[in-house]
Write an enzyme that holds these catalytic residues in place. Structure first.
Site, PDB file in Angstrom:
ATOM      1  N   CYS A   1       0.853  -1.192   0.000  1.00 11.63           N
ATOM      2  CA  CYS A   1       0.000   0.000   0.000  1.00 11.63           C
ATOM      3  C   CYS A   1       0.889   1.242   0.000  1.00 11.63           C
ATOM      4  O   CYS A   1       1.772   1.368   0.850  1.00 11.63           O
ATOM      5  CB  CYS A   1      -0.916   0.005   1.222  1.00 11.63           C
ATOM      6  SG  CYS A   1      -1.870   1.516   1.367  1.00 11.63           S
TER       7      CYS A   1
ATOM      8  N   ASN B   1       0.995  -8.632  -0.842  1.00  7.61           N
ATOM      9  CA  ASN B   1       0.105  -9.593  -0.171  1.00  7.61           C
ATOM     10  C   ASN B   1       0.735 -10.975  -0.145  1.00  7.61           C
ATOM     11  O   ASN B   1       1.711 -11.246  -0.844  1.00  7.61           O
ATOM     12  CB  ASN B   1      -1.190  -9.742  -0.976  1.00  7.61           C
ATOM     13  CG  ASN B   1      -1.986  -8.476  -1.025  1.00  7.61           C
ATOM     14  OD1 ASN B   1      -1.691  -7.598  -1.815  1.00  7.61           O
ATOM     15  ND2 ASN B   1      -2.972  -8.379  -0.159  1.00  7.61           N
TER      16      ASN B   1
HETATM   17  P1  HMG Z   1      -8.888  14.379  -1.408  1.00  2.94           P
HETATM   18  O1  HMG Z   1      -7.703  15.116  -1.941  1.00  2.94           O
HETATM   19  O2  HMG Z   1      -9.304  14.622  -0.002  1.00  2.94           O
HETATM   20  O3  HMG Z   1     -10.189  14.506  -2.335  1.00  2.94           O
HETATM   21  O4  HMG Z   1      -8.615  12.837  -1.618  1.00  2.94           O
HETATM   22  P2  HMG Z   1     -10.865  15.626  -3.126  1.00  2.94           P
HETATM   23  O5  HMG Z   1     -12.297  15.230  -3.223  1.00  2.94           O
HETATM   24  O6  HMG Z   1     -10.512  16.971  -2.562  1.00  2.94           O
HETATM   25  O7  HMG Z   1     -10.231  15.488  -4.580  1.00  2.94           O
HETATM   26  C1  HMG Z   1      -8.898  15.854  -4.884  1.00  2.94           C
HETATM   27  C2  HMG Z   1      -8.688  15.680  -6.392  1.00  2.94           C
HETATM   28  O8  HMG Z   1      -8.826  14.300  -6.748  1.00  2.94           O
HETATM   29  C3  HMG Z   1      -9.740  16.424  -7.222  1.00  2.94           C
HETATM   30  O9  HMG Z   1      -9.129  16.747  -8.445  1.00  2.94           O
HETATM   31  C4  HMG Z   1     -10.784  15.363  -7.482  1.00  2.94           C
HETATM   32  O10 HMG Z   1     -11.540  15.597  -8.637  1.00  2.94           O
HETATM   33  C5  HMG Z   1      -9.913  14.136  -7.652  1.00  2.94           C
HETATM   34  P3  HMG Z   1      -8.685  18.293  -8.762  1.00  2.94           P
HETATM   35  O11 HMG Z   1      -9.926  19.101  -8.607  1.00  2.94           O
HETATM   36  O12 HMG Z   1      -7.629  18.614  -7.710  1.00  2.94           O
HETATM   37  O13 HMG Z   1      -8.145  18.198 -10.151  1.00  2.94           O
HETATM   38  N1  HMG Z   1     -10.625  12.903  -7.289  1.00  2.94           N
HETATM   39  C6  HMG Z   1     -10.698  11.817  -8.077  1.00  2.94           C
HETATM   40  N2  HMG Z   1     -10.215  11.563  -9.292  1.00  2.94           N
HETATM   41  C7  HMG Z   1     -10.485  10.347  -9.823  1.00  2.94           C
HETATM   42  N3  HMG Z   1     -11.211   9.404  -9.160  1.00  2.94           N
HETATM   43  C8  HMG Z   1     -11.687   9.634  -7.943  1.00  2.94           C
HETATM   44  C9  HMG Z   1     -11.447  10.901  -7.353  1.00  2.94           C
HETATM   45  N4  HMG Z   1     -11.796  11.438  -6.159  1.00  2.94           N
HETATM   46  C10 HMG Z   1     -11.284  12.681  -6.142  1.00  2.94           C
HETATM   47  N5  HMG Z   1     -12.391   8.691  -7.315  1.00  2.94           N
HETATM   48  C11 HMG Z   1      -9.393  10.605  -2.013  1.00  2.94           C
HETATM   49  C12 HMG Z   1      -9.564  11.865  -1.188  1.00  2.94           C
HETATM   50  C13 HMG Z   1     -10.186   9.518  -1.337  1.00  2.94           C
HETATM   51  C14 HMG Z   1      -9.900  10.852  -3.425  1.00  2.94           C
HETATM   52  C15 HMG Z   1      -7.870  10.268  -2.055  1.00  2.94           C
HETATM   53  O14 HMG Z   1      -7.387  10.264  -0.749  1.00  2.94           O
HETATM   54  C16 HMG Z   1      -7.585   8.945  -2.697  1.00  2.94           C
HETATM   55  O15 HMG Z   1      -7.811   8.751  -3.888  1.00  2.94           O
HETATM   56  N6  HMG Z   1      -7.033   7.984  -1.911  1.00  2.94           N
HETATM   57  C17 HMG Z   1      -6.777   6.653  -2.389  1.00  2.94           C
HETATM   58  C18 HMG Z   1      -5.587   6.078  -1.704  1.00  2.94           C
HETATM   59  C19 HMG Z   1      -5.380   4.666  -2.185  1.00  2.94           C
HETATM   60  O16 HMG Z   1      -5.794   4.290  -3.259  1.00  2.94           O
HETATM   61  N7  HMG Z   1      -4.697   3.856  -1.356  1.00  2.94           N
HETATM   62  C20 HMG Z   1      -4.435   2.500  -1.693  1.00  2.94           C
HETATM   63  C21 HMG Z   1      -5.652   1.637  -1.654  1.00  2.94           C
HETATM   64  S1  HMG Z   1      -6.133   1.126  -0.020  1.00  2.94           S
HETATM   65  C22 HMG Z   1      -5.176  -0.275   0.263  1.00  2.94           C
HETATM   66  O17 HMG Z   1      -4.311  -0.578  -0.505  1.00  2.94           O
HETATM   67  C23 HMG Z   1      -5.511  -1.136   1.447  1.00  2.94           C
HETATM   68  C24 HMG Z   1      -6.205  -2.453   1.035  1.00  2.94           C
HETATM   69  O18 HMG Z   1      -5.418  -3.202   0.133  1.00  2.94           O
HETATM   70  C25 HMG Z   1      -6.488  -3.297   2.276  1.00  2.94           C
HETATM   71  C26 HMG Z   1      -5.253  -3.470   3.166  1.00  2.94           C
HETATM   72  O19 HMG Z   1      -4.230  -4.015   2.715  1.00  2.94           O
HETATM   73  O20 HMG Z   1      -5.360  -3.024   4.303  1.00  2.94           O
HETATM   74  C27 HMG Z   1      -7.549  -2.164   0.354  1.00  2.94           C
HETATM   75 MG    MG Z   2      -3.768  -4.509   0.715  1.00  2.00          MG
END
Ligand code: HMG
Ligand code: MG
Length: 312
Positions: A244, A253
């Site tokens: 992550c 994983n």
């Molecule tokens: P934020 O900056 O608070 O959100 O991020 P925002 O709403 O202010 O948006 C910021 C910018 O992102 C904006 O663009 C939005 O339009 C855009 P700008 O106006 O600056 O040009 N945006 C998006 N663009 C495309 N698709 C979207 C989207 N949403 C907003 N869906 C947010 C909040 C949740 C979006 C951000 O924090 C984020 O994307 N985080 C994802 C992090 C991530 O992917 N982490 C890895 C996955 S989790 C993981 O791996 C764990 C897991 O495997 C289980 C485990 O192992 O524990 C699942």
């Molecule tokens: Mg994971």
């Protein structure tokens, strides 16, 4: 000890959890070929994409292209294609790509929630409410993740009850399955069982899945411990790729090859051809210019080379 399951369902998360955190980026064509090879090996559930902000995770920006390229093969083989979705924007993109399922992702740790999705646990739950309602209206099933179930990179120990609280909330909101993520891969079998026991008090065990990262080499042992509690769904990443981006130091994983070898060795069916799976792992390891992290894949390759020498 519960009765061991006779069959497990493998959720292949390599194309998402794996490729979201590899330093080498690969093209949508390579991602699609990986998914096709996984399907050929018998994998029937692939988390293929992540519709998160490309500013946060640039490796996942081409999810729509990947899904477009693999859709026909997935339909023909009844393979479920899923995508990670953090908000309504992500859901709209996932629905436009005709995914079969989405996954929402919360955490049992406040600090990790802030670092990963820029909001508190409660804010994330509130954000998922309309996502879940709209996904259900579109007949798309929702899986829920809870991260940091066996420790947090920022807070350390996490109480099993904190995990159970978030897991139950997601389950009650309509997630059909809760994948319990050892994000930092520091869990041990004993901790795994204590955490599962807390969750099983609130959620039927057949709605729980294990998602173990392998940072400390315990992922297969934790799968074994979870099997003994009756868990029958495991997330794996072929070749053990990934991690992550918001969990410093965490590796990929449990390698899917290792989970399959473990389960089949215990007489538990997976429906997956180990050799085909290892070949898919070799394909993506070559594309990423890295060694496989799967001990099983390495042993299989060494055996193949020994046999080749004997034939010469
Ligand atoms: P934020 O900056 O608070 O959100 O991020 P925002 O709403 O202010 O948006 C910021 C910018 O992102 C904006 O663009 C939005 O339009 C855009 P700008 O106006 O600056 O040009 N945006 C998006 N663009 C495309 N698709 C979207 C989207 N949403 C907003 N869906 C947010 C909040 C949740 C979006 C951000 O924090 C984020 O994307 N985080 C994802 C992090 C991530 O992917 N982490 C890895 C996955 S989790 C993981 O791996 C764990 C897991 O495997 C289980 C485990 O192992 O524990 C699942
Ligand atoms: Mg994971």
């Amino acid at each position: 000890m519960n009765e061991l399951p006779k069959r497990v369902r493998i959720v292949e998360v390599g194309p998402r959890d794996g490729l979201q955190n590899e330093p080498s980026h690969v093209s949508a064509d390579v991602k699609a070929e990986l998914i096709e090879r996984l399907i050929d090996a018998g994998v029937r559930y692939v988390e293929a994409a992540s519709f998160v902000s490309p500013k946060w995770v640039p490796q996942m920006a081409d999810g729509a292209q990947v899904l477009e390229r693999v859709r026909d093969k997935a339909r023909a083989t009844r393979t479920t294609l899923a995508a990670l979705v953090p908000n309504m924007k992500g859901l709209d993109a996932a629905l436009a790509s005709h995914v079969d399922e989405i996954a929402v992702f919360a955490a049992a740790s406040e600090s990790f929630s802030q670092k990963n999705i820029n909001c508190s646990i409660d804010e994330s739950i509130a954000r998922f409410e309309p996502v879940i309602v709209a996904a259900r209206e579109a007949n798309v099933r929702i899986r829920g993740y809870v991260s940091c179930v066996l420790g947090c990179p920022f807070e350390g120990e996490i109480a099993p009850q904190a995990v159970a609280r978030v897991a139950k909330t997601l389950f009650d909101m309509g997630c059909y399955e809760i994948s319990l993520g050892d994000t930092i891969g520091a869990g041990t079998p004993r901790k795994t069982q204590a955490m599962l026991d807390a969750c099983i008090e609130h959620i039927p065990v057949d709605a729980l899945a294990g998602h173990f990262h392998d940072t400390w080499g315990m992922a297969a042992a934790n799968v074994h411990a979870a099997l003994q509690r009756g868990v029958a769904v495991f997330d794996g990443s072929v070749s053990g790729i990934g991690g992550c981006p918001y969990s410093p130091g965490a590796t990929g994983n449990a390698a899917t090859e290792d989970i399959v070898y473990l389960c089949e060795g215990m007489g538990i069916e997976t429906g997956i051809d180990l050799n085909g799976l290892a070949q898919a792992g070799a394909f993506i390891s070559t594309a990423l210019k890295r060694e496989t992290s799967s001990r099983v894949a390495r042993a299989l390759e060494a055996k193949r080379q020994r046999q080749e020498k004997q034939c010469i």
